[in-house]
Design an enzyme around this catalytic site. Structure first.
Site, PDB file in Angstrom:
ATOM      1  N   ARG A 184      31.746  20.090  26.606  1.00 18.92           N
ATOM      2  CA  ARG A 184      31.074  19.468  25.757  1.00 18.92           C
ATOM      3  C   ARG A 184      29.523  19.692  26.561  1.00 18.92           C
ATOM      4  NH1 ARG A 184      31.147  14.288  26.547  1.00 18.92           N
ATOM      5  NH2 ARG A 184      33.444  14.293  26.258  1.00 18.92           N
ATOM      6  N   TYR A 236      14.931  20.807   2.459  1.00 15.27           N
ATOM      7  CA  TYR A 236      16.385  21.137   2.328  1.00 15.27           C
ATOM      8  C   TYR A 236      17.096  19.642   1.676  1.00 15.27           C
ATOM      9  CZ  TYR A 236      21.185  22.094   3.154  1.00 15.27           C
ATOM     10  OH  TYR A 236      22.447  22.415   3.108  1.00 15.27           O
ATOM     11  N   ASP A 240      11.326  23.393  10.427  1.00 13.92           N
ATOM     12  CA  ASP A 240      12.541  23.738   9.873  1.00 13.92           C
ATOM     13  C   ASP A 240      12.155  25.357   9.549  1.00 13.92           C
ATOM     14  OD1 ASP A 240      14.881  24.865   8.828  1.00 13.92           O
ATOM     15  OD2 ASP A 240      15.371  22.982   7.814  1.00 13.92           O
ATOM     16  N   LYS A 250      22.308  30.563   8.476  1.00  8.41           N
ATOM     17  CA  LYS A 250      21.720  31.535   7.515  1.00  8.41           C
ATOM     18  C   LYS A 250      21.311  32.880   8.406  1.00  8.41           C
ATOM     19  CE  LYS A 250      22.233  27.645   5.286  1.00  8.41           C
ATOM     20  NZ  LYS A 250      21.346  26.555   5.078  1.00  8.41           N
TER      21      LYS A 250
HETATM   22  C1  LIG Z   1      21.334  25.196   5.112  1.00  7.63           C
HETATM   23  C2  LIG Z   1      20.175  24.618   5.799  1.00  7.63           C
HETATM   24  C3  LIG Z   1      20.004  23.454   6.502  1.00  7.63           C
HETATM   25  C4  LIG Z   1      21.451  22.723   6.920  1.00  7.63           C
HETATM   26  O1  LIG Z   1      22.152  23.699   7.655  1.00  7.63           O
HETATM   27  P1  LIG Z   1      23.617  23.354   7.514  1.00  7.63           P
HETATM   28  O2  LIG Z   1      24.112  24.365   8.686  1.00  7.63           O
HETATM   29  O3  LIG Z   1      24.270  23.781   6.410  1.00  7.63           O
HETATM   30  O4  LIG Z   1      24.021  21.989   8.267  1.00  7.63           O
HETATM   31  C5  LIG Z   1      18.892  22.743   6.946  1.00  7.63           C
HETATM   32  N1  LIG Z   1      17.640  23.359   6.542  1.00  7.63           N
HETATM   33  C6  LIG Z   1      17.679  24.393   5.548  1.00  7.63           C
HETATM   34  C7  LIG Z   1      16.256  24.956   5.391  1.00  7.63           C
HETATM   35  C8  LIG Z   1      18.693  25.216   5.246  1.00  7.63           C
HETATM   36  O5  LIG Z   1      18.618  26.158   4.390  1.00  7.63           O
END
Ligand SMILES: *Cc1c(COP(=O)(O)O)cnc(C)c1O
Length: 389
Positions: A55, A108, A180, A205
């Protein structure tokens, strides 16, 4: 036609393949091993090789964190079990009761859900503003503002925020800027170079790129980022498993070639949609008549493959989405396969009708994450589906 931008990023592809990806010192294995272990033998009390319990840290995770920090140009990176888990960790590290966060109003969908329905219960306050409007960001700043949170381009409206200018506003107010960077990946946008303090990714992604593992990362630039995020991994434990770290280490090796192809296909699909009689509007920063075209060229080195377009109504969107065969109707983005979605009922349902109206997200909008299949096949599929409208 693909628009040429300031590229290539010298050394980037090499970093994706070699930083944190060094051969195994024990066996010479070219590919990093998956350390499927929870614990580590100690030679005597307190004497160990740097690992005690998984962890806290794990060698496969250490490799991925080194790689992620290098790609974003940060000094530390900490990975978590999903993008959302990384945002939870970051906000818990740097916000306490009474603190305030300024958030882009079109980010998001899961982010405002987390802020409004979970973190607000802990006395943290949030303001939502159009961060493409610098005066609105300035106005939203308070004495207790600790973080400014932006996403650029936004999801799904593809509106850009000037990272450099917002960084200045955040810093003047004693706050840190967190970006982000999921949509662009570090290949096309480097927020830290433009003044951002932290960068977040859903590795789910483009970084992983193969739609087979959730994950999130916070890249930091200051010693307190590294210290607090490492502590949060240990204290709260939403870490990424060794196997999923390995999936990202594997996926990221092809990030540069994938992003080039995503970008080429993305620009061509945007052009096709723009000239299609059934499509009312295309949101994509590549068109010179877009007022943000110059900003796009200044802060991004490619346009990526996220496109939103207007079909006119939910009924039209539904008609075309039923017909796609190469494109897959589904949530998520950034995989090698083309994914197509309906934001109003899928990713942005939680915003509610009023929330969607406020940011200009209509029921007829369709979002596409253009994959790296043959361009002709993607276009033929979209053309066939649009004929159903
Ligand atoms: C998918 C996404 C998230 C969240 O990610 P998860 O892995 O689904 O929790 C946050 N910001 C953006 C821009 C995303 O496309």
């Amino acid at each position: 036609m693909t628009i040429k931008m300031k590229r290539p990023k010298a050394g980037f592809a090499t970093k994706t393949i070699h930083v944190g990806q060094e051969p195994d010192p024990l066996t010479g294995a070219v590919v990093a091993p998956i350390y499927a272990t929870t614990t580590y033998v100690q030679q005597e009390i307190g004497k160990h090789k740097g690992y005690e319990y998984s962890r806290v840290s794990n060698p496969t995770r250490t490799r991925l964190e080194k790689n992620m920090a290098a790609l974003e140009g940060g000094t530390s990176a900490h990975v978590f079990s999903s993008g959302m888990a990384s945002i939870v960790a970051m906000t818990q590290c740097f916000l306490k009761q009474g603190d305030h966060l300024v958030c882009g109003h079109n980010v998001y969908g899961g982010v405002p859900r987390l802020f409004n329905q979970v973190l607000s219960n802990y006395g943290i306050e949030f303001s939502y503003v159009d961060t493409s409007d610098l005066s609105a960001v300035k106005k939203a700043m308070r004495r207790k503002t600790k973080i400014v949170w932006i996403e650029t381009p936004t999801n799904p409206l593809m509106v850009l925020t000037d990272i450099q200018e917002v960084a200045k506003i955040a810093h003047a107010g004693g706050a840190e800027l967190a970006v982000d960077n999921t949509f662009m990946s570090p290949y096309f946008q480097s927020p830290i170079k433009l003044g951002a303090d932290m960068v977040m990714h859903a590795t789910t992604k483009f970084l992983n790129g193969h739609s087979d593992g959730l994950g999130g990362v916070i890249v930091g630039t200051k010693p307190h980022h590294a210290e607090k995020l490492a502590f949060m991994q240990k204290a709260a434990g939403a870490i990424l498993s060794p196997f999923e770290c390995w999936l990202v280490l594997r996926g990221v090796k092809t990030l540069a070639v994938r992003m080039e192809q995503h970008n080429r296909n993305g620009q061509a699909v945007a052009d096709f949609l723009r000239h299609h009689p059934k499509v009312k509007k295309v949101l994509y920063p590549t068109f010179p008549d877009n007022p943000q075209y110059e900003l796009a060229k200044r802060q991004m080195t490619g346009f990526g493959s996220m496109i939103t377009f207007e079909t006119g109504s939910q009924n039209n969107a539904n008609k075309m989405l039923r017909k796609v065969r190469v494109c897959s109707l589904g949530e998520s983005l950034g995989g090698v396969e083309t994914l197509i979605s309906h934001p109003a009922t899928m990713t942005h349902a939680a915003l509610g009708v009023a929330g969607r109206k406020k940011i200009g997200l209509t029921d007829g909008m369709v979002r596409i994450s253009v994959g790296i299949e043959d361009l002709e096949d993607i276009i033929a599929d979209l053309d066939n589906a649009l004929a159903a409208i």
